[in-house]
Motif scaffolding. Structure first.
Motif, short mmCIF file in Angstrom:
data_model
loop_
_atom_site.label_atom_id
_atom_site.label_comp_id
_atom_site.label_asym_id
_atom_site.label_seq_id
_atom_site.Cartn_x
_atom_site.Cartn_y
_atom_site.Cartn_z
N ASN A 49 132.38 -27.76 87.28
CA ASN A 49 132.26 -26.81 86.18
C ASN A 49 133.11 -25.60 86.54
O ASN A 49 133.28 -25.25 87.70
CB ASN A 49 130.82 -26.44 85.87
CG ASN A 49 130.14 -25.66 86.96
OD1 ASN A 49 130.78 -25.16 87.88
ND2 ASN A 49 128.84 -25.56 86.88
N HIS A 50 133.69 -25.02 85.54
CA HIS A 50 134.66 -23.95 85.79
C HIS A 50 134.81 -23.14 84.51
O HIS A 50 134.69 -23.67 83.41
CB HIS A 50 136.00 -24.58 86.18
CG HIS A 50 137.14 -23.61 86.27
ND1 HIS A 50 137.27 -22.72 87.31
CD2 HIS A 50 138.18 -23.39 85.45
CE1 HIS A 50 138.34 -22.00 87.12
NE2 HIS A 50 138.92 -22.38 85.99
N ILE A 51 135.09 -21.86 84.67
CA ILE A 51 135.40 -21.02 83.51
C ILE A 51 136.88 -20.67 83.58
O ILE A 51 137.33 -20.04 84.54
CB ILE A 51 134.53 -19.76 83.46
CG1 ILE A 51 133.07 -20.17 83.26
CG2 ILE A 51 135.00 -18.83 82.35
CD1 ILE A 51 132.10 -19.04 83.25
N THR A 63 142.83 -9.70 74.42
CA THR A 63 142.34 -10.76 73.54
C THR A 63 142.16 -12.06 74.31
O THR A 63 142.41 -13.13 73.79
CB THR A 63 143.29 -10.98 72.36
OG1 THR A 63 144.60 -11.23 72.87
CG2 THR A 63 143.32 -9.79 71.42
N ASP A 64 141.73 -11.95 75.55
CA ASP A 64 141.51 -13.14 76.37
C ASP A 64 140.29 -13.91 75.88
O ASP A 64 139.34 -13.34 75.35
CB ASP A 64 141.29 -12.76 77.83
CG ASP A 64 142.55 -12.20 78.47
OD1 ASP A 64 143.62 -12.33 77.86
OD2 ASP A 64 142.46 -11.64 79.57
N PHE A 65 140.33 -15.21 76.08
CA PHE A 65 139.21 -16.09 75.79
C PHE A 65 138.80 -16.75 77.11
O PHE A 65 139.59 -16.87 78.04
CB PHE A 65 139.60 -17.18 74.78
CG PHE A 65 139.58 -16.71 73.36
CD1 PHE A 65 138.55 -17.09 72.52
CD2 PHE A 65 140.59 -15.91 72.87
CE1 PHE A 65 138.53 -16.66 71.21
CE2 PHE A 65 140.58 -15.48 71.57
CZ PHE A 65 139.55 -15.85 70.72
N TYR A 66 137.56 -17.22 77.14
CA TYR A 66 137.02 -17.87 78.33
C TYR A 66 136.51 -19.24 77.90
O TYR A 66 135.76 -19.37 76.94
CB TYR A 66 135.90 -17.02 78.93
CG TYR A 66 136.40 -15.67 79.36
CD1 TYR A 66 136.89 -15.47 80.64
CD2 TYR A 66 136.43 -14.61 78.47
CE1 TYR A 66 137.38 -14.24 81.03
CE2 TYR A 66 136.92 -13.37 78.85
CZ TYR A 66 137.39 -13.19 80.14
OH TYR A 66 137.89 -11.97 80.51
N GLU A 100 129.75 -18.20 80.63
CA GLU A 100 128.82 -18.48 81.73
C GLU A 100 127.48 -18.97 81.20
O GLU A 100 126.88 -19.89 81.77
CB GLU A 100 128.62 -17.23 82.58
CG GLU A 100 129.82 -16.90 83.45
CD GLU A 100 129.71 -15.55 84.15
OE1 GLU A 100 128.77 -14.77 83.85
OE2 GLU A 100 130.58 -15.26 85.00
N GLU A 101 127.03 -18.38 80.11
CA GLU A 101 125.76 -18.82 79.51
C GLU A 101 125.87 -20.25 78.99
O GLU A 101 124.95 -21.05 79.14
CB GLU A 101 125.40 -17.87 78.36
CG GLU A 101 124.05 -18.12 77.75
CD GLU A 101 123.73 -17.09 76.68
OE1 GLU A 101 123.24 -17.51 75.61
OE2 GLU A 101 123.96 -15.89 76.91
N ARG A 102 127.00 -20.58 78.40
CA ARG A 102 127.22 -21.94 77.90
C ARG A 102 127.27 -22.95 79.05
O ARG A 102 126.85 -24.09 78.93
CB ARG A 102 128.52 -21.98 77.10
CG ARG A 102 128.71 -23.25 76.33
CD ARG A 102 129.98 -23.24 75.53
NE ARG A 102 130.13 -22.15 74.61
CZ ARG A 102 129.62 -22.11 73.37
NH1 ARG A 102 128.91 -23.12 72.93
NH2 ARG A 102 129.83 -21.07 72.59
N LEU A 103 127.79 -22.50 80.21
CA LEU A 103 127.97 -23.36 81.38
C LEU A 103 126.71 -23.49 82.23
O LEU A 103 126.57 -24.43 83.01
CB LEU A 103 129.12 -22.80 82.21
CG LEU A 103 129.85 -23.69 83.18
CD1 LEU A 103 130.43 -24.90 82.46
CD2 LEU A 103 130.95 -22.92 83.86
N ALA A 104 125.78 -22.55 82.08
CA ALA A 104 124.59 -22.46 82.95
C ALA A 104 123.81 -23.78 83.10
O ALA A 104 123.41 -24.12 84.21
CB ALA A 104 123.67 -21.34 82.48
N PRO A 105 123.59 -24.55 82.05
CA PRO A 105 122.80 -25.79 82.21
C PRO A 105 123.51 -26.90 82.98
O PRO A 105 122.93 -27.93 83.26
CB PRO A 105 122.53 -26.25 80.78
CG PRO A 105 122.91 -25.14 79.88
CD PRO A 105 123.88 -24.29 80.64
#
Length: 158
Positions: A49-51, A63-66, A100-105
Motif C-alpha cells: 500500500n502506498h500513497i 493542486t496536488d492530488f494523493y 490515508e483514511e481511504r488506505l487505512a483498512p
C-alpha cells in the motif's frame, strides 16, 4: 443561416456531444459498479500500500492530488490472481489525510474482503457498489448538455 450561426451551432453541438459521452461513460461505470453487488466475495492478502502524490498536467502549484494505491493477491477456484483496484474511476484525493483514511483498512499483510466477478475472476475490486464520486461524470455531463441546449436556444432566438 450565416457562417457565424453555423459555427456557433457546431461548437455548441460538439459541447453537447462531449457532455453526452461523459454522461454515458459515467452511466456505464455506475452500472458496472452496481453489478459488483452480485459478485462473489473472497479473501485477499494486501501485498503493498502506498500513497502517491501527483499534479494533473497543466495544473498550478498547490493542486496536488494523493492516490491511495493498493496491490493484493487472491485465489479464485485454486488460481491466484492479483488486483490493484479500489473501485473504478478512483482518481485520487485532494488531501493526503483523505488518501490515508481511504488506505487505512488495507495494511500490508492483512486479509481483506475482495469482490470478484465470477464470470471473469481477473476482475476484482476492494470496494463494491457505486461511490458518490463516480456519479460526478453523470452530473457533469448532464450539466454540460443542459448548458449547451440553453446556449443554443438563446443564441438562435436572437
Amino acid at each position: 443561416m450565416d457562417k457565424k450561426n453555423i459555427l456557433v451551432s457546431l461548437i455548441l453541438t460538439a459541447l453537447m456531444l462531449f457532455g453526452a459521452a461523459l454522461t454515458i461513460r459515467g452511466g456505464l461505470n455506475s452500472y458496472q459498479s452496481l453489478l459488483s453487488y452480485t459478485w462473489s466475495e473472497a479473501q485477499a492478502k494486501v501485498l503493498t500500500n502506498h500513497i502517491g502524490r501527483f499534479r494533473p498536467s497543466g495544473a498550478r502549484h498547490g493542486t496536488d492530488f494523493y492516490l491511495a494505491e493498493v496491490s493484493y493477491e487472491y485465489s479464485w477456484r485454486g488460481i491466484k490472481h492479483h488486483g490493484e483496484l479500489l473501485y473504478p474511476d478512483y482518481s485520487g484525493d485532494r488531501t493526503r489525510e483523505a488518501a490515508e483514511e481511504r488506505l487505512a483498512p488495507y495494511g500490508v499483510g492483512q486479509l481483506v474482503p475482495v469482490y470478484v466477478d465470477p464470470d471473469d475472476p481477473r476482475q476484482s475490486r476492494l470496494i463494491r457498489g457505486v461511490q458518490l464520486d463516480e456519479l460526478g461524470d453523470i452530473l457533469l455531463g448532464l450539466a454540460i448538455i443542459l448548458f449547451g441546449l440553453w446556449s443554443l436556444r438563446s443564441y438562435l432566438r436572437r
